[in-house]
Design a protein around this motif. Structure first.
Motif, PDB file in Angstrom:
ATOM      1  N   UNK A   1       0.841  -1.203   0.000  1.00  0.00           N
ATOM      2  CA  UNK A   1       0.000   0.000   0.000  1.00  0.00           C
ATOM      3  C   UNK A   1       0.874   1.249   0.000  1.00  0.00           C
ATOM      4  N   UNK A   2       1.926   1.256   0.817  1.00  0.00           N
ATOM      5  CA  UNK A   2       2.823   2.412   0.881  1.00  0.00           C
ATOM      6  C   UNK A   2       3.516   2.623  -0.468  1.00  0.00           C
ATOM      7  N   UNK A   3       3.896   1.532  -1.141  1.00  0.00           N
ATOM      8  CA  UNK A   3       4.508   1.650  -2.463  1.00  0.00           C
ATOM      9  C   UNK A   3       3.504   2.236  -3.457  1.00  0.00           C
ATOM     10  N   UNK A   4       2.257   1.756  -3.399  1.00  0.00           N
ATOM     11  CA  UNK A   4       1.219   2.308  -4.282  1.00  0.00           C
ATOM     12  C   UNK A   4       1.036   3.800  -4.037  1.00  0.00           C
ATOM     13  N   UNK A   5       1.075   4.208  -2.776  1.00  0.00           N
ATOM     14  CA  UNK A   5       0.931   5.624  -2.434  1.00  0.00           C
ATOM     15  C   UNK A   5       2.118   6.430  -2.956  1.00  0.00           C
ATOM     16  N   UNK A   6       3.326   5.883  -2.808  1.00  0.00           N
ATOM     17  CA  UNK A   6       4.527   6.596  -3.247  1.00  0.00           C
ATOM     18  C   UNK A   6       4.563   6.763  -4.757  1.00  0.00           C
ATOM     19  N   UNK A   7       3.977   5.800  -5.479  1.00  0.00           N
ATOM     20  CA  UNK A   7       4.016   5.850  -6.938  1.00  0.00           C
ATOM     21  C   UNK A   7       2.796   6.526  -7.541  1.00  0.00           C
ATOM     22  N   UNK A   8       1.862   6.974  -6.703  1.00  0.00           N
ATOM     23  CA  UNK A   8       0.623   7.575  -7.202  1.00  0.00           C
ATOM     24  C   UNK A   8       0.895   8.817  -8.043  1.00  0.00           C
ATOM     25  N   UNK A   9       1.934   9.550  -7.703  1.00  0.00           N
ATOM     26  CA  UNK A   9       2.250  10.783  -8.427  1.00  0.00           C
ATOM     27  C   UNK A   9       3.192  10.544  -9.593  1.00  0.00           C
TER      28      UNK A   9
END
Length: 520
Positions: free
Chosen positions: A163-171
Motif C-alpha cells: 500500500x505504501x509503495x502504491x501511495x509513493x508511486x501515485x504521483x
C-alpha cells in the motif's frame, strides 16, 4: 552523455543539539541516472537515512545542510521555496518508509489514504477511487476493490508495504526512495516486495535509491552501491565489483559479516536429546483467527532451535505462550513443570527501544533484573560478559547505539539462571556487522552457560549460523522440523522449499561472488 537524474556533490549535514554539533554526512558525492538504481549500505548512524531525508528536504529543525550541488529531476533542492517544495515532493519523488504501519493513518481506510494522494494532484474523487483500485492491482494486492475499504491493522506487513509503495508511486515520481523497505519481513514477502519494485522500475522507468543494512539484498537489486562509514562515502561502484572485490577495509568488513546460506552449520550434539522443553497440542485463538493450531515442539538441553515462517504464521505468539505471556490450549512443560506457573524463561525482544525503560540507566535495569531473577552476578559483570564497556552502566537507552541496546537486552536475559531464552528477531533491525557481533555473542553465551534458545527469525542465513535444528511454522502449524542442513539443504515440505527459494532469490546472481568472498 545523459544528464543524471540525481546529482549530489559535497553534501554535508550537521545536527546541532543543545549547542553541540554532530556531523552525520561528510562531503558525499554521487549520481543516479534516469531509470537507474543506487544502494546505500553502512552501519546504523552512518548517514544513510540522513542523505535520503536531505534529498526530500525532510530533515528536522537543527539540521544544517551544505552542498555544492543537490539536484533531483532538474530541481535544485537547496533553494526550493514552500510552494515549489510541495510541488517537488508531490511530483518528483516518492518515499517508502521502513515501518509501513507508522506511515499509514490507523483511523482511515488504506484506499482513502492512497486516493488522497491522487486528489492532491487535482484528480476528481471518482477518478481517484478508480486509480487507487488500479494501483492496488498493479502492486499485486489481492481483491483490490475490497481491500481499499480495509484499515492498516487488517493487513499483513507485506500488504501494508505494498500500500505504501502504491501511495509513493501515485504521483508517478522520477525518483523512488526506499528506506529499509523490507526490515522485519520474512524472506518470501521480502522477495515479493523487492521483485515488485524491480518490475515497476522497469515498466515505469523511475530511478531508485535503496537504503538497507542488508548487503546481499542491495547487491542483487541495484546497479551501483555506495558504502557509508561515519557519514563518509568510503566506496562507490558497480554492485558486483563492490561485493566481489571490495577496495576499502570497511567494505570488506561488511562483506565478511554477511551470514551465508551455504555456511557450515552447528552439529546436533548427543546432550540435545535430553528434553528441556516440551510443547504438546498448543492452540491459540484471537477472536475468529486461529493463530496456533495444535503445535508440538521439543527443545533439548543446550540446543538452539530456530523457528521460521512468514509474518503472521504464529512465531511470536508461540514464543509468548512458551514464556507464559499468553494463555493457550494444550500443554507447555519445562523440566517437568507446568508453564502455567512461573516459568524460568527469559525473552529478548526484536526492538530494544520498546523493551528497555527509557528512564532507567543500564545499571538500574540490570540490577533490577538480577534481584527479580535471584541472580548471583552484578551489573558490571553482565555488561562485561556481553562485550560492553563499563561506562554504559550509567547511561540511558537513548545514549546507546542499536547494537549496544540489544546487548543490554541480552545481558538482562542472563541476569538469572534461566535454562531457556526466547530470542524474537533479535538481529532483524541491525546492520550486518553489528548483527554478526550479536550472533557471535549469543553463540558464545550459549556455549559458555549451556542455555537453550528458541530463536525466532525470518532470516534463514541467521538460522544456519546459530541453530542446531529448525522448525518451520506455516498458518499456525509446524510443517517441518529437522537438522538445519537437512531442512535448508533439502526441504521436504513445499512451504519450506518456498522460503529457501525466496531467500536465495533475494541474494540473486550478483551475490554468487559475495558467497565466494565469504568462503575464501
Amino acid at each position: 552523455m545523459t544528464e543524471p537524474l540525481v546529482s549530489v556533490r559535497g553534501l554535508t549535514v550537521d545536527y546541532v543539539v543543545e549547542g553541540r554539533r554532530h556531523r552525520a554526512v561528510d562531503g558525499v558525492d554521487f549520481d543516479i541516472a534516469p531509470g537507474g538504481s543506487l544502494g546505500l549500505v553502512g552501519e546504523s548512524g552512518s548517514g544513510k537515512s540522513t542523505i535520503a531525508f536531505a534529498l526530500a528536504r525532510y530533515l528536522p529543525a537543527g539540521a544544517e545542510v551544505r552542498a555544492e550541488r543537490l539536484t533531483v529531476a532538474g530541481h535544485d533542492v537547496r533553494g526550493l521555496g514552500a510552494r515549489a517544495l510541495r510541488d517537488y515532493r508531490r511530483t518528483a519523488i516518492g518515499f517508502v518508509y521502513q515501518e509501513p504501519a507508522r506511515a499509514l493513518n490507523p483511523t482511515r481506510s488504506v484506499g482513502s489514504q492512497v486516493a488522497e494522494t491522487h486528489r492532491l494532484r487535482g484528480v476528481r474523487a471518482a477518478a481517484a477511487r478508480t486509480a487507487t483500485v488500479e494501483a492496488f492491482a498493479e502492486v499485486g494486492l489481492p481483491d483490490p476493490e475490497t481491500l481499499v475499504h480495509r484499515f492498516p491493522h487488517e493487513l499483513s506487513g507485506g500488504q501494508q508495504q505494498r500500500v505504501v509503495i502504491a501511495m509513493a508511486l501515485a504521483a508517478d515520481p522520477r525518483l523512488l526512495i526506499l528506506d529499509e523497505p523490507t526490515t522485519g519481513l520474512d524472506s518470501r514477502v521480502e522477495a515479493e516486495v523487492i521483485a515488485l519494485v524491480d518490475r515497476l522500475r522497469r515498466e515505469r522507468g523511475f530511478a531508485t535509491l535503496l537504503i538497507s543494512h542488508n548487503l546481499p539484498l542491495v547487491a542483487s537489486h541495484t546497479e551501483r552501491i555506495g558504502v557509508l562509514e561515519h557519514g563518509i562515502l568510503v566506496e562507490h561502484g558497480e554492485a558486483a565489483g563492490v561485493v566481489e572485490a571490495p577496495l576499502h577495509p570497511y567494505s570488506r568488513l561488511l562483506v565478511d559479516a554477511v551470514p551465508s546460506l551455504d555456511a557450515r552449520t552447528r552439529p546436533v550434539e548427543p546432550e540435545h536429546a535430553q528434553p528441556l522443553l516440551s510443547v504438546r497440542g498448543v492452540s491459540k485463538r484471537y477472536g475468529s483467527h486461529l493463530a496456533l493450531d495444535g503445535v508440538d515442539l521439543d527443545i533439548g538441553r543446550g540446543e538452539v532451535l530456530g523457528l521460521v515462517g512468514e509474518s503472521g504464521s504464529g512465531k511470536t505468539t508461540l514464543g509468548r505462550v512458551i514464556a507464559g505471556l499468553a494463555r493457550a490450549e494444550g500443554s507447555v512443560s519445562l523440566e517437568g513443570s507446568d508453564a502455567a506457573a512461573a516459568v524460568p524463561v527469559q525473552f529478548v525482544f526484536q526492538s530494544p527501544d520498546a523493551s528497555l525503560n527509557p528512564r532507567r540507566t543500564v545499571r538500574q535495569t540490570l540490577t533490577r533484573s538480577i534481584q527479580l531473577l535471584h541472580g548471583d552476578t552484578d551489573a558490571e559483570e553482565l555488561v562485561l560478559s556481553t562485550g560492553l564497556p563499563v561506562d554504559v552502566l550509567d547511561k540511558l537507552p537513548d545514549e546507546l547505539s542499536g547494537g549496544q541496546k540489544q546487548r543490554v537486552a541480552i545481558a538482562r536475559a542472563f541476569a538469572g539462571r534461566s535454562p531457556l531464552v526466547i530470542c524474537d528477531e533479535p538481529t532483524s533491525a541491525l546492520d550486518v556487522s553489528v548483527q554478526a557481533r550479536v550472533l557471535d555473542l549469543l553463540v558464545e553465551l550459549q556455549e559458555r552457560t549451556g542455555v537453550s534458545y528458541l530463536f525466532i527469525t525470518h532470516d534463514l542465513a541467521v538460522v544456519r549460523r546459530i541453530a542446531h535444528r529448525v522448525a518451520v511454522l506455516n498458518g499456525g502449524r509446524i510443517v517441518e522440523t529437522g537438522a538445519v542442513d537437512d531442512v535448508l539443504g533439502d526441504p521436504q515440505h513445499p512451504y519450506s522449499a518456498s522460503l529457501v527459494d525466496a531467500a536465495r532469490s533475494l541474494r540473486g546472481e550478483t551475490t554468487r561472488g559475495l558467497r565466494d568472498v565469504i568462503a575464501a
